[in-house]
Motif scaffolding. Structure first.
Motif, mmCIF file in Angstrom:
data_model
loop_
_atom_site.group_PDB
_atom_site.id
_atom_site.type_symbol
_atom_site.label_atom_id
_atom_site.label_comp_id
_atom_site.label_asym_id
_atom_site.label_seq_id
_atom_site.Cartn_x
_atom_site.Cartn_y
_atom_site.Cartn_z
ATOM 1 N N LYS A 18 0.841 -1.192 0.000
ATOM 2 C CA LYS A 18 0.000 0.000 0.000
ATOM 3 C C LYS A 18 0.881 1.249 0.000
ATOM 4 O O LYS A 18 1.965 1.258 0.572
ATOM 5 N N GLN A 54 -1.610 4.030 3.756
ATOM 6 C CA GLN A 54 -1.236 3.606 5.116
ATOM 7 C C GLN A 54 -1.535 4.694 6.135
ATOM 8 O O GLN A 54 -2.096 4.441 7.200
ATOM 9 N N TYR A 63 -4.308 5.013 9.362
ATOM 10 C CA TYR A 63 -3.843 5.359 10.706
ATOM 11 C C TYR A 63 -4.493 6.663 11.181
ATOM 12 O O TYR A 63 -4.941 6.775 12.316
ATOM 13 N N LEU A 96 -4.245 -0.570 15.565
ATOM 14 C CA LEU A 96 -3.660 -1.910 15.550
ATOM 15 C C LEU A 96 -4.645 -2.966 16.007
ATOM 16 O O LEU A 96 -4.434 -4.150 15.762
ATOM 17 N N ASP A 104 -7.452 -3.362 14.660
ATOM 18 C CA ASP A 104 -8.025 -3.847 13.406
ATOM 19 C C ASP A 104 -6.958 -4.368 12.444
ATOM 20 O O ASP A 104 -7.261 -5.173 11.568
ATOM 21 N N ASN A 105 -5.726 -3.869 12.589
ATOM 22 C CA ASN A 105 -4.642 -4.288 11.706
ATOM 23 C C ASN A 105 -3.328 -4.119 12.466
ATOM 24 O O ASN A 105 -2.845 -3.000 12.621
ATOM 25 N N PHE A 161 -0.385 -4.526 11.685
ATOM 26 C CA PHE A 161 0.693 -3.894 10.922
ATOM 27 C C PHE A 161 0.736 -2.376 11.152
ATOM 28 O O PHE A 161 1.771 -1.741 10.942
ATOM 29 N N GLN A 162 -0.367 -1.786 11.593
ATOM 30 C CA GLN A 162 -0.413 -0.347 11.844
ATOM 31 C C GLN A 162 0.609 0.080 12.904
ATOM 32 O O GLN A 162 0.996 1.243 12.950
#
Length: 168
Positions: free
Chosen positions: A2, A7, A11, A126, A128-129, A131-132
């Motif tokens: 992405k 990204q 965020y 984070l 939800d994801n 990687f955030q």
């Protein structure tokens, strides 16, 4: 992969409240610093040069940041270098002192993050994801750039996309 805009917009959708952002400007560096402490103890000697796990992790994350944006990547190189240096210095004080610092910085950083999300009224990105968690440092760096008037097109695009994500 992405784009930086994508990204950061995700965020940013979780970080609209100024108080939340303020807590993150302190909490995120504290957490990164805390992680560099125990990672400094994991070392290997390559041709007479000591390489720590913190250096390796930092290099991997920085490579990702450079792929997202060259200017922000260089800025994050400076930030990570300072945090890595501080983590190495704290680790050199010994394991008991290092673990105390790690615990205080790590827990303190997360408390600040969670307090910020109480202000926000929204759970952390984070949740939800995961990687955030890697986007947080470069997001804060970009926010500092935006505050100084740099990268206005990226700022506008991130803000617009974040508001759409938050509304949807």
């Amino acid at each position: 992969m992405k784009s930086l805009e994508e990204q950061m917009a995700v965020y940013s959708a979780y970080h609209q409240d100024a108080r939340n952002r303020a807590t993150h400007f302190i909490g995120v560096p504290l957490i990164v610093l805390s992680l560099f402490i125990p990672l400094a103890w994991l070392r290997v000697d390559l041709a007479g040069v000591a390489i720590s796990a913190g250096m390796v992790l930092g290099a991997i994350v920085l490579a990702y940041y450079f792929a997202l944006d060259l200017v922000l990547g260089f800025a994050m190189l400076v930030v990570f270098a300072v945090l890595l240096w501080a983590g190495e210095r704290i680790a050199a004080l010994g394991s008991a002192t290092g673990w105390l610092w790690f615990t205080a910085l790590f827990i303190g950083g997360w408390i600040l993050q969670l307090v910020g999300h109480l202000f926000e009224g929204r759970r952390p990105a984070l949740a939800d994801n995961l990687f955030q968690i890697f986007i947080a440092p470069i997001f804060l760096c970009a926010e500092a750039f935006f505050a100084l008037g740099y990268k206005p097109r990226l700022h506008a695009a991130v803000r617009e996309r974040a508001l759409r994500l938050r509304a949807g």
